[in-house]
Design an enzyme around this catalytic site. Structure first.
Site, PDB file in Angstrom:
ATOM      1  N   SER A 125       0.785  -1.176  -0.010  1.00  0.00           N
ATOM      2  CA  SER A 125      -0.045  -0.104   0.103  1.00  0.00           C
ATOM      3  C   SER A 125       0.870   1.118   0.064  1.00  0.00           C
ATOM      4  O   SER A 125       2.098   1.267   0.321  1.00  0.00           O
ATOM      5  CB  SER A 125      -0.897  -0.128   1.074  1.00  0.00           C
ATOM      6  OG  SER A 125      -0.309   0.113   2.395  1.00  0.00           O
ATOM      7  N   LYS A 126       0.192   2.549  -0.018  1.00  0.00           N
ATOM      8  CA  LYS A 126       0.815   3.526  -0.463  1.00  0.00           C
ATOM      9  C   LYS A 126       1.854   4.040   1.043  1.00  0.00           C
ATOM     10  O   LYS A 126       2.918   4.490   0.624  1.00  0.00           O
ATOM     11  CB  LYS A 126       0.038   4.834  -0.383  1.00  0.00           C
ATOM     12  CG  LYS A 126      -0.651   4.873  -1.684  1.00  0.00           C
ATOM     13  CD  LYS A 126      -1.332   6.031  -2.073  1.00  0.00           C
ATOM     14  CE  LYS A 126      -1.975   6.304  -3.482  1.00  0.00           C
ATOM     15  NZ  LYS A 126      -3.132   6.503  -3.372  1.00  0.00           N
ATOM     16  N   ARG A 127       1.608   3.275   2.019  1.00  0.00           N
ATOM     17  CA  ARG A 127       2.429   3.544   3.011  1.00  0.00           C
ATOM     18  C   ARG A 127       3.817   2.964   2.904  1.00  0.00           C
ATOM     19  O   ARG A 127       4.838   3.358   3.591  1.00  0.00           O
ATOM     20  CB  ARG A 127       1.926   3.382   4.428  1.00  0.00           C
ATOM     21  CG  ARG A 127       2.080   1.804   4.940  1.00  0.00           C
ATOM     22  CD  ARG A 127       1.262   1.729   6.038  1.00  0.00           C
ATOM     23  NE  ARG A 127       0.422   0.231   6.146  1.00  0.00           N
ATOM     24  CZ  ARG A 127       1.524  -0.900   6.428  1.00  0.00           C
ATOM     25  NH1 ARG A 127       2.400  -0.510   6.925  1.00  0.00           N
ATOM     26  NH2 ARG A 127       0.696  -2.082   6.345  1.00  0.00           N
ATOM     27  N   HIS A 128       3.978   2.085   2.075  1.00  0.00           N
ATOM     28  CA  HIS A 128       5.257   1.414   1.646  1.00  0.00           C
ATOM     29  C   HIS A 128       6.215   2.158   0.871  1.00  0.00           C
ATOM     30  O   HIS A 128       7.296   1.850   0.725  1.00  0.00           O
ATOM     31  CB  HIS A 128       4.958  -0.048   1.322  1.00  0.00           C
ATOM     32  CG  HIS A 128       4.385  -0.842   2.272  1.00  0.00           C
ATOM     33  ND1 HIS A 128       2.912  -1.384   1.912  1.00  0.00           N
ATOM     34  CD2 HIS A 128       4.890  -1.509   3.345  1.00  0.00           C
ATOM     35  CE1 HIS A 128       2.804  -1.917   3.288  1.00  0.00           C
ATOM     36  NE2 HIS A 128       3.714  -2.258   3.761  1.00  0.00           N
TER      37      HIS A 128
END
Ligand code: GLU
Length: 490
Positions: free
Chosen positions: A260-263
């Site tokens: 996801s975007k947090r990665h």
């Protein structure tokens, strides 16, 4: 055998995700390998979550990756239109056929009634399966419900299809990637194939489209396995040939959770914006579940296509190693021809006035700064000291290098001597060597001598090749900057 036809069928509810890009790539590779056709279909039946901006992003991203489709929205083909919202007049006909054959029925249940059923199942700790309450409504009952203003949805009758085409409720299929898979269809429940507003649902529209577009192999993410059983039964109920299915493992983040975007970036366009080359991205994505037979991982897509075998795709999940992608990207940057690289770097140099440099100087600057680039965007911070008359000196560099007595001696001498030097590559090379030698005799290490000059002209202790740097800066600017770093004003 008939022509191999595969498709990528993204829903435009976001920018093209790298996971979808990998699915697209494997379909593309499978088509290339088998001299088949790669079809693009836009699955926009869910109008609320769909936007034209995402459709454009999907087109642009696939094209940027070189995954050009043989048939699709802006290319055309014999089986179009290839956007589901433009195919709405096609879907009712087959709904009627399913109704006529008894494989579907009208359902008048209200959302509240369905919710109550679900709550009851939850209370009894049972998996929810629709009660089939509407399966056997008489014509009079239906007429009454219609008169009340209710509009029916259409449900697929799982048990009918299962009994007509299979010996038991266990439905099996031979997955191209995962081998034999099976499910007890009694657990599925009669699902809606057309909503009460007339909109087809995914599981229904996908079958009609795959059948009419003569798709022979459906290669997609394993999150669709549970849908496949439903889809097989619809293919059979309508007498269509059932395609072969292949389900790819998921792509996980390095911490093994869903990517996801947090990665980091997840959309192809975000990777491109961050300075990844699409060639590197395609190459990297191909390795998520597939390995080249010769172990050589860096390969252009044509070479991958020649080596690709669907049966060799790993059935397990793959880890998206951002560091490996970065490594691959730096490799691809190194391979770029100078002119291409120069053009590709320009978007990351907009904060500088490139007109300050001649083409020759620009080339030189790129030549001496390209080596450590991991992302194209790394160029932004690598080159500020090539621009402007003065240079900003990092306070730490000032304290640790320029304020030293030895550095001051070196710089004063440099300013003095450099005035007399011919500013050519060869001469600078010889003069600097000579200069270092003189100071070595005075007990100052060659490295310290170079540090002092570099710090004064670039404000840093590390960076581009020194001679190239002095060449681009030119004599006047080099001496000006060196002078500014001399404590005793000259
Ligand atoms: N529109 C579906 C998705 O984006 C396509 C699934 C399929 O390939 O059948 O997940």
């Amino acid at each position: 055998m008939s022509e191999v036809r595969v498709r990528i069928a993204p829903s435009p509810s976001g920018n093209l995700h790298v996971g979808t890009a990998r699915t697209a790539l494997f379909n593309y590779l499978f088509a290339k390998k088998n001299n088949g056709k790669f079809v693009l279909r836009i699955e926009d039946t869910d109008a609320e979550r769909t936007s034209q901006e995402y459709v454009d992003n999907i087109f642009d991203s696939l094209k940027a990756l070189g995954l050009n489709w043989d048939e699709g929205p802006d290319v055309g083909g014999n089986y179009g239109p290839y956007t589901q919202s433009e195919r709405f007049d096609i879907y009712p006909k087959y709904i009627q056929e399913l109704l006529d054959k008894g494989f579907a029925y009208e359902c008048f249940c209200t959302p509240e009634e369905l919710e109550a059923e679900k709550e009851e199942a939850t209370a009894n700790k049972k998996a929810y399966v629709y009660s089939k309450k509407c399966e056997n409504l008489t014509e009079e009952e239906k007429a009454k419900l219609r008169a009340e203003g209710r509009k029916p949805a259409i449900r697929f009758n799982i048990a009918k299809a299962q009994k007509a085409f299979h010996d038991s409720s266990i439905l099996k299929f031979d997955d191209l990637v995962k081998g034999e898979l099976q499910m007890d269809t009694d657990l599925i429940g009669d699902f809606v194939i057309m909503k009460s507003n007339g909109a087809p649902t995914y599981n229904y529209a996908v079958v009609i489209d795959d059948a009419l577009m003569k798709i022979t192999h459906v290669i997609r993410g394993e999150d669709h396995i549970s849908n496949t059983y439903k889809q097989i039964l619809i293919f059979e109920a309508l007498g269509f040939d059932v395609p072969r299915f292949g389900h790819l493992g998921m792509i996980l983040a390095p911490d093994r959770s869903k990517l996801s975007k947090r990665h980091g970036a997840t959309a192809v366009s975000d990777f491109v914006e961050q300075g990844y080359l699409t060639e590197a991205l395609v190459n990297f994505v191909a390795l998520l579940g597939w390995a080249p037979s010769d172990g050589e991982e860096v390969k252009p897509v044509e070479a991958i296509a020649a080596d690709f075998r669907i049966g060799e795709i790993s059935s397990s999940n793959s880890i998206f190693e951002y560091d490996k992608l970065k490594w691959m990207n730096s490799h691809y940057i190194k391979m770029l021809p100078m002119d291409t690289l120069k053009e590709m770097l320009k978007p990351y140099l907009t904060q500088y006035d490139l007109t300050e440099l001649t083409d020759e100087q620009f080339t030189k600057m790129v030549e001496i700064t390209r080596e450590p680039l991991t992302l194209l965007s790394d160029i932004t911070d690598a080159v500020p000291y090539f621009f402007g008359q003065d240079v900003a000196i990092d306070p730490e560099v000032q304290a640790k290098v320029l304020d030293l007595e030895d550095s001051q001696k070196v710089l004063n001498d440099f300013v003095e001597k450099a005035q007399t030097w011919d500013w050519t590559e060869e001469n600078l090379h010889n003069k600097l060597e000579e200069f270092r030698g003189t100071w070595k005799e005075q007990g100052i290490k060659p490295k310290a001598t170079m540090w002092a000059i570099r710090a004064a002209v670039s404000g840093r202790t590390r960076g581009a090749d020194m001679i190239g740097l002095l060449e681009v800066l030119g004599k006047e600017r080099t001496i000006h900057r060196a002078k500014r770093s001399c404590k005793v004003s000259r």
